[in-house]
Enzyme design. Structure first.
Site, PDB file in Angstrom:
ATOM      1  N   ASP A 155       0.975  -1.063   0.521  1.00 20.68           N
ATOM      2  CA  ASP A 155      -0.400  -0.108  -0.093  1.00 20.68           C
ATOM      3  C   ASP A 155       0.956   1.073  -0.039  1.00 20.68           C
ATOM      4  OD1 ASP A 155      -3.322   1.230   0.245  1.00 20.68           O
ATOM      5  OD2 ASP A 155      -1.975   2.463   1.977  1.00 20.68           O
ATOM      6  N   TYR A 159      -3.081  11.194   2.491  1.00 20.58           N
ATOM      7  CA  TYR A 159      -3.327  11.365   0.435  1.00 20.58           C
ATOM      8  C   TYR A 159      -3.704  12.230   0.349  1.00 20.58           C
ATOM      9  CZ  TYR A 159      -5.243   6.413   1.705  1.00 20.58           C
ATOM     10  OH  TYR A 159      -5.273   4.744   1.771  1.00 20.58           O
ATOM     11  N   HIS A 194      -5.374  -7.119   0.690  1.00 18.85           N
ATOM     12  CA  HIS A 194      -4.063  -6.126   0.530  1.00 18.85           C
ATOM     13  C   HIS A 194      -3.997  -6.022   1.962  1.00 18.85           C
ATOM     14  CE1 HIS A 194      -3.858  -1.882   0.082  1.00 18.85           C
ATOM     15  NE2 HIS A 194      -4.214  -1.790   1.755  1.00 18.85           N
TER      16      HIS A 194
END
Length: 385
Positions: free
Chosen positions: A176, A307, A363
């Protein structure tokens, strides 16, 4: 170095219990299949367990059973686990987590990597393992410097490994956001890297510019492109919020443990390879401890800003050579990851030395399939000797 030990005060825990006891749950209609998001009945079940059975002190002690440190690098607080390997010549390895992970998502792989003989392995495969919390996550807080993203993190990690810990050469691993950090290290500063290992393939431009050219998927991997398209269509509402207005929701999540659990829980269920039953991959204790680490550090806001900073300060290449990532690269691809990119694309983007595909796992690789991560890391770095 500055040793660090975790201890949450009784007062903080008492305050949390009061919030849990007096939570106001939203009515949840026709949502047994989680089609609208987090299922209210399961959320209430978790909260009841949190109040009546979960023991934070037990998990606090488990976390403290590892050696923790905190340093300040470029004015950024950096927390990390540092466990020395038990073998003739351990390979230094820095391992980076993602979101909604914490450093604790790597708990299952640390000791098998540092002490392979105790887990049926060869002492020659031992690693010195360094597991930092990303800036603004967990105990790498408070983060008061704006603009810090995965590119800055790659620079900080190199300083941690070389200037603080004194390694001339080392390996790096991640998933990730940790994959972005690790890939950036392999692109911008490959010289000190023995190799990098990732378990999701993401072009460094993807967060700011979008997916790779669809032609890379033809003709044998159209189903992978369709998998990616479904993820983008159905699973990226959080991404729109995190990359545009993270602070708006941060106030709500930082104030409500129920809201924080809901926000993180749904991702654990959707993004893991759990076939709809999140507890096949994470116990209730696992789920709650992850939320606790965000709650006690008040780090949900800065974790979401990570982000925003990646989009507001888009990636710029350090060189125009090919491949983009020059460090020797090993890839372990879980078929149930969020996005999948074919090997023929990876061969032109990375200095690819190892490629492994795994049917099981999603994930959260190090929590879902720790043995696969450990085995592939051992094999990859052994091949580079």
């Amino acid at each position: 170095m500055n040793p660090f030990s975790l201890h949450v005060s009784d007062a903080e825990l008492d305050e949390l219990r009061l919030k849990l006891k007096h939570a106001r749950f939203q009515e949840d209609i026709d949502n047994d299949e989680w089609k609208y998001g987090t299922n209210g009945a399961y959320l209430k079940e978790l909260v009841d367990y949190w109040l009546n059975e979960y023991d934070w002190r037990e998990h606090e002690a488990k976390i403290n059973s590892f050696d923790h440190f905190r340093e300040t690098i470029d004015d950024i607080p950096v927390h990390f686990i540092y466990e020395k390997g038990k073998g003739p010549n351990p390979t230094p390895l820095i391992m980076s987590h993602g979101w909604p992970w914490t450093f604790w998502d790597l708990q299952k792989v640390i000791r098998p990597l540092t002490d392979p003989a105790s887990f049926g392995g060869d002492p020659a495969d031992a690693f010195d393992v360094i597991v930092p919390s990303l800036p603004g996550f967990g105990f790498s807080t408070p983060l008061s410097t704006p603009g810090i993203n995965f590119m800055h993190t790659a620079e900080i990690w190199d300083k941690l490994m070389r200037d603080v810990l004194g390694y001339e050469r080392y390996g790096a691993q991640g998933g990730d956001w940790g994959s972005y950090v690790t890939t950036q290290m392999g692109h911008a500063n490959a010289d000190p890297l023995l190799g990098i290992h990732i378990h999701i393939t993401l072009p460094l431009t993807m967060i700011s510019e979008g997916p790779i050219d669809p032609d890379w998927f033809e003709p044998d991997f159209v189903h992978w492109r369709e998998h990616n398209d479904r993820f983008i269509a159905e699973e990226t509402g959080y991404l729109a919020m995190h990359t545009t207005r993270p602070q708006t929701v941060a106030f709500a999540l930082n104030d409500s443990p129920i809201g924080l659990m809901s926000w993180l829980l749904e991702k654990r269920r959707r993004w893991s390879h759990c076939d709809g039953d999140v507890e096949t991959r994470f116990s209730k204790d696992d789920l709650i401890t992850s939320v606790m680490l965000y709650w006690i550090t008040q780090s949900i806001g800065t974790s979401m800003r990570y982000y925003y900073e990646a989009v507001a300060n888009p990636w710029k290449p350090f060189h125009d050579r090919s491949p983009v990532v020059e460090a020797p690269t090993g890839i372990l691809l879980f078929h149930n990851e969020m996005v999948l990119h074919p090997k023929r694309w990876a061969e032109q983007y990375y200095n690819l030395k190892s490629w492994t595909e795994a049917e099981r796992g999603g994930h959260f690789g190090a929590m879902e399939e720790p043995d696969a991560i450990v085995s592939d890391l051992r094999n990859f770095f052994r091949s580079l000797r």
